[in-house]
Write a protein that holds these residues in place. Structure first.
Motif, PDB file in Angstrom:
ATOM      1  N   ALA A  39       0.820  -1.220   0.000  1.00  0.00           N
ATOM      2  CA  ALA A  39       0.000   0.000   0.000  1.00  0.00           C
ATOM      3  C   ALA A  39       0.849   1.263   0.000  1.00  0.00           C
ATOM      4  O   ALA A  39       0.327   2.364  -0.116  1.00  0.00           O
ATOM      5  N   ASN A  40       2.164   1.109   0.173  1.00  0.00           N
ATOM      6  CA  ASN A  40       3.032   2.291   0.142  1.00  0.00           C
ATOM      7  C   ASN A  40       4.396   1.916  -0.434  1.00  0.00           C
ATOM      8  O   ASN A  40       4.730   0.732  -0.569  1.00  0.00           O
ATOM      9  N   VAL A  41       5.181   2.947  -0.752  1.00  0.00           N
ATOM     10  CA  VAL A  41       6.450   2.706  -1.458  1.00  0.00           C
ATOM     11  C   VAL A  41       7.427   1.902  -0.598  1.00  0.00           C
ATOM     12  O   VAL A  41       8.135   1.030  -1.106  1.00  0.00           O
ATOM     13  N   ASP A  42       7.434   2.165   0.713  1.00  0.00           N
ATOM     14  CA  ASP A  42       8.349   1.419   1.590  1.00  0.00           C
ATOM     15  C   ASP A  42       8.076  -0.075   1.527  1.00  0.00           C
ATOM     16  O   ASP A  42       9.000  -0.892   1.444  1.00  0.00           O
TER      17      ASP A  42
ATOM     18  N   VAL B  65       6.621  -1.695  -0.890  1.00  0.00           N
ATOM     19  CA  VAL B  65       6.977  -2.202  -2.225  1.00  0.00           C
ATOM     20  C   VAL B  65       8.488  -2.452  -2.282  1.00  0.00           C
ATOM     21  O   VAL B  65       8.950  -3.473  -2.802  1.00  0.00           O
ATOM     22  N   LYS B  66       9.256  -1.513  -1.699  1.00  0.00           N
ATOM     23  CA  LYS B  66      10.730  -1.681  -1.688  1.00  0.00           C
ATOM     24  C   LYS B  66      11.119  -2.909  -0.862  1.00  0.00           C
ATOM     25  O   LYS B  66      11.991  -3.686  -1.244  1.00  0.00           O
ATOM     26  N   ARG B  67      10.452  -3.075   0.283  1.00  0.00           N
ATOM     27  CA  ARG B  67      10.749  -4.247   1.133  1.00  0.00           C
ATOM     28  C   ARG B  67      10.444  -5.536   0.374  1.00  0.00           C
ATOM     29  O   ARG B  67      11.187  -6.506   0.463  1.00  0.00           O
ATOM     30  N   ALA B  68       9.353  -5.515  -0.386  1.00  0.00           N
ATOM     31  CA  ALA B  68       8.990  -6.715  -1.153  1.00  0.00           C
ATOM     32  C   ALA B  68      10.069  -7.024  -2.188  1.00  0.00           C
ATOM     33  O   ALA B  68      10.465  -8.176  -2.363  1.00  0.00           O
ATOM     34  N   GLU B  69      10.565  -5.994  -2.855  1.00  0.00           N
ATOM     35  CA  GLU B  69      11.627  -6.227  -3.848  1.00  0.00           C
ATOM     36  C   GLU B  69      12.892  -6.752  -3.163  1.00  0.00           C
ATOM     37  O   GLU B  69      13.497  -7.729  -3.625  1.00  0.00           O
ATOM     38  N   GLU B  70      13.250  -6.125  -2.043  1.00  0.00           N
ATOM     39  CA  GLU B  70      14.434  -6.595  -1.305  1.00  0.00           C
ATOM     40  C   GLU B  70      14.245  -8.040  -0.842  1.00  0.00           C
ATOM     41  O   GLU B  70      15.186  -8.814  -0.777  1.00  0.00           O
ATOM     42  N   GLY B  71      13.000  -8.382  -0.515  1.00  0.00           N
ATOM     43  CA  GLY B  71      12.685  -9.749  -0.080  1.00  0.00           C
ATOM     44  C   GLY B  71      12.828 -10.763  -1.202  1.00  0.00           C
ATOM     45  O   GLY B  71      12.865 -11.961  -0.957  1.00  0.00           O
ATOM     46  N   GLY B  72      12.868 -10.294  -2.443  1.00  0.00           N
ATOM     47  CA  GLY B  72      13.176 -11.205  -3.551  1.00  0.00           C
ATOM     48  C   GLY B  72      12.062 -11.455  -4.541  1.00  0.00           C
ATOM     49  O   GLY B  72      12.261 -12.212  -5.503  1.00  0.00           O
ATOM     50  N   VAL B  73      10.860 -10.870  -4.344  1.00  0.00           N
ATOM     51  CA  VAL B  73       9.752 -11.207  -5.264  1.00  0.00           C
ATOM     52  C   VAL B  73      10.033 -10.692  -6.678  1.00  0.00           C
ATOM     53  O   VAL B  73      10.800  -9.757  -6.885  1.00  0.00           O
ATOM     54  N   GLY B  74       9.364 -11.315  -7.651  1.00  0.00           N
ATOM     55  CA  GLY B  74       9.567 -10.960  -9.062  1.00  0.00           C
ATOM     56  C   GLY B  74       8.701  -9.814  -9.532  1.00  0.00           C
ATOM     57  O   GLY B  74       8.936  -9.242 -10.607  1.00  0.00           O
ATOM     58  N   ALA B  75       7.664  -9.468  -8.768  1.00  0.00           N
ATOM     59  CA  ALA B  75       6.766  -8.356  -9.118  1.00  0.00           C
ATOM     60  C   ALA B  75       5.906  -8.038  -7.903  1.00  0.00           C
ATOM     61  O   ALA B  75       5.857  -8.826  -6.938  1.00  0.00           O
ATOM     62  N   VAL B  76       5.248  -6.888  -7.953  1.00  0.00           N
ATOM     63  CA  VAL B  76       4.289  -6.550  -6.887  1.00  0.00           C
ATOM     64  C   VAL B  76       2.951  -6.157  -7.505  1.00  0.00           C
ATOM     65  O   VAL B  76       2.913  -5.575  -8.580  1.00  0.00           O
ATOM     66  N   VAL B  77       1.892  -6.498  -6.791  1.00  0.00           N
ATOM     67  CA  VAL B  77       0.571  -5.947  -7.124  1.00  0.00           C
ATOM     68  C   VAL B  77       0.247  -4.967  -6.005  1.00  0.00           C
ATOM     69  O   VAL B  77       0.236  -5.346  -4.824  1.00  0.00           O
TER      70      VAL B  77
ATOM     71  N   THR C 253      -2.299   7.322  -8.010  1.00  0.00           N
ATOM     72  CA  THR C 253      -1.408   7.420  -9.181  1.00  0.00           C
ATOM     73  C   THR C 253      -0.008   7.840  -8.725  1.00  0.00           C
ATOM     74  O   THR C 253       0.990   7.410  -9.282  1.00  0.00           O
ATOM     75  N   GLU C 254       0.042   8.631  -7.661  1.00  0.00           N
ATOM     76  CA  GLU C 254       1.334   9.025  -7.096  1.00  0.00           C
ATOM     77  C   GLU C 254       2.061   7.783  -6.567  1.00  0.00           C
ATOM     78  O   GLU C 254       3.272   7.628  -6.757  1.00  0.00           O
ATOM     79  N   LEU C 255       1.306   6.883  -5.927  1.00  0.00           N
ATOM     80  CA  LEU C 255       1.898   5.628  -5.435  1.00  0.00           C
ATOM     81  C   LEU C 255       2.480   4.833  -6.603  1.00  0.00           C
ATOM     82  O   LEU C 255       3.606   4.314  -6.513  1.00  0.00           O
ATOM     83  N   VAL C 256       1.748   4.767  -7.702  1.00  0.00           N
ATOM     84  CA  VAL C 256       2.249   4.039  -8.878  1.00  0.00           C
ATOM     85  C   VAL C 256       3.553   4.687  -9.354  1.00  0.00           C
ATOM     86  O   VAL C 256       4.572   4.007  -9.568  1.00  0.00           O
ATOM     87  N   ARG C 257       3.525   6.001  -9.494  1.00  0.00           N
ATOM     88  CA  ARG C 257       4.708   6.719 -10.008  1.00  0.00           C
ATOM     89  C   ARG C 257       5.923   6.513  -9.087  1.00  0.00           C
ATOM     90  O   ARG C 257       7.014   6.203  -9.539  1.00  0.00           O
ATOM     91  N   GLU C 258       5.696   6.689  -7.798  1.00  0.00           N
ATOM     92  CA  GLU C 258       6.796   6.570  -6.833  1.00  0.00           C
ATOM     93  C   GLU C 258       7.311   5.130  -6.753  1.00  0.00           C
ATOM     94  O   GLU C 258       8.508   4.899  -6.665  1.00  0.00           O
ATOM     95  N   ALA C 259       6.402   4.183  -6.798  1.00  0.00           N
ATOM     96  CA  ALA C 259       6.812   2.769  -6.744  1.00  0.00           C
ATOM     97  C   ALA C 259       7.651   2.445  -7.975  1.00  0.00           C
ATOM     98  O   ALA C 259       8.675   1.754  -7.884  1.00  0.00           O
ATOM     99  N   LYS C 260       7.241   2.944  -9.115  1.00  0.00           N
ATOM    100  CA  LYS C 260       7.994   2.693 -10.358  1.00  0.00           C
ATOM    101  C   LYS C 260       9.406   3.257 -10.259  1.00  0.00           C
ATOM    102  O   LYS C 260      10.359   2.680 -10.760  1.00  0.00           O
ATOM    103  N   LYS C 261       9.525   4.423  -9.624  1.00  0.00           N
ATOM    104  CA  LYS C 261      10.857   5.022  -9.474  1.00  0.00           C
ATOM    105  C   LYS C 261      11.711   4.237  -8.488  1.00  0.00           C
ATOM    106  O   LYS C 261      12.923   4.151  -8.615  1.00  0.00           O
TER     107      LYS C 261
END
Ligand SMILES: Cc1cc2nc3c(=O)[nH]c(=O)nc-3n(C[C@H](O)[C@H](O)[C@H](O)COP(=O)(O)O)c2cc1C
Length: 325
Positions: free
Chosen positions: A26-29, A31-43, A89-97
């Motif tokens: 639900a927030n960029v932090d 999403v970042k934790r999920a990527e660091e955790g190793g997942v291949g994508a996030v919804v 939409t800001e969440l999408v933009r920030e997560a993408k960055k």
């Protein structure tokens, strides 16, 4: 070298494990934790049309109490919707960055006319894909199953006409002719179907005689529902199959890949154990592949689907008959 890469809804994922839509995404932090955790994508956590409507009604009531005019209501309509959508939409933009893995936005809408506007704006914000979280509790005694099913098809058609990014549809198992409906939905042009969403459920407090809610998290035994249906429908649909519900460890992930899933979503296990749990699940997958001499996911994906099975009847057995006799 093992290669865990998969193609899912037209996207290339470095591995098949996806952090599903939830508080974690639900927030960029998160999403970042999920990527660091190793997942291949996030919804990402869904944007809910009901939420927007509730917010809107609150503002309307306030405006009414202040004796504001109809024109002001329209202004509020614009303002409130604008704010909610802007923050998503800001969440999408920030997560993408913030991350390199694909970011899939998610919408939960109840009325067909609202979807399209949201969808287009999320595409413009840079989402790699869109997951439609669609569910109407089949409790309305006045609507037939045919009418309800048509609602799904109408909404999908509208969304697909408007956007070019791949669209996945996450469904519930509550259809009267589930196999047929899955097949029909797979022919609409959606890039993937996710079997299945899991919902907030009620419980009773027998001392206070009141309605409460259950814990939001799944247990591993719940994997049996997506496992059966992914296995039954793999190779019988015209889109990718994603899986969700009850995947808590590497074994669960492996089972759904064997059933035929292109990607597997996980939420409860990450919420309970932290995003780093994804790495353990992927290690479990890698070790198992190594043991079995598999190099890529396509070496074994769908090997236990019904279409590949020597005992197809086993997938359709539903009565316990001899088991506990
Ligand atoms: C706290 C929480 C919030 C969730 N929010 C959403 C949501 O916004 N949209 C959605 O499609 N699914 C949502 N889900 C459902 C999950 O994405 C997932 O389908 C479900 O939890 C089953 O997977 P699991 O067994 O790995 O938890 C949520 C689940 C939880 C526990």
């Amino acid at each position: 070298m093992l290669d865990l890469a998969t193609r899912y809804m037209g996207l290339t994922l470095s591995n098949p494990l996806i952090a599903g839509s939830s508080a974690l995404t639900a927030n960029v932090d998160g999403v970042k934790r999920a990527e660091e955790g190793g997942v291949g994508a996030v919804v990402l956590k869904s944007i809910f049309e009901e939420e927007i409507a509730a917010e809107y009604e609150g503002v309307l009531a306030e405006a009414k109490a202040k004796g504001m005019s109809l024109e002001s209501y329209e202004y509020y309509d614009y303002q409130v919707r604008g704010d909610r959508i802007a923050s998503y939409t800001e969440l999408v933009r920030e997560a993408k960055k913030a991350v390199r893995i694909p970011v899939i936005a998610s919408i939960n809408c109840t009325y067909s006319h609202e979807w399209v506007t949201f969808a287009r704006q999320l595409e413009e914000a840079g989402a790699d894909g869109l997951e439609l979280n669609m569910f109407f509790l089949p409790s309305d005694l006045k609507r037939t199953s045919g009418e309800r099913e048509k609602d799904y098809l109408t909404i999908i058609e509208k969304v697909l006409k408007q956007i070019r990014i791949p669209v996945a549809l996450k469904i519930s198992p509550y259809f009267s002719t589930l196999a047929q409906m899955i097949q029909t939905l797979s022919r609409t042009g959606v890039a993937a179907l996710v079997l299945f969403n899991r919902f907030y459920s009620i419980d009773f407090d027998i001392e206070k005689l009141s309605v409460t809610s259950t814990s939001g998290l799944s247990v591993p035994a719940e994997i049996s529902m997506p496992l059966r249906w992914v296995a039954l429908m793999a190779r019988r649909v015209q889109c990718d199959l994603g899986a969700s519900t009850g995947v808590h460890d590497g074994a669960g992930l492996i089972k759904l890949l064997l059933a035929g899933a292109k990607a597997v979503q996980v939420v409860s296990a990450l919420m309970a154990n932290g995003a780093g749990h994804a790495r353990m699940m992927l290690t479990g997958l890698s070790e198992w592949m190594d043991r079995h001499g598999y190099r890529t996911l396509s070496d074994f994906r769908g090997a236990l689907s019904q279409a590949e099975s020597e005992d197809p009847a086993a997938y359709e057995r539903v009565q316990f008959m001899k088991h506990y006799a």
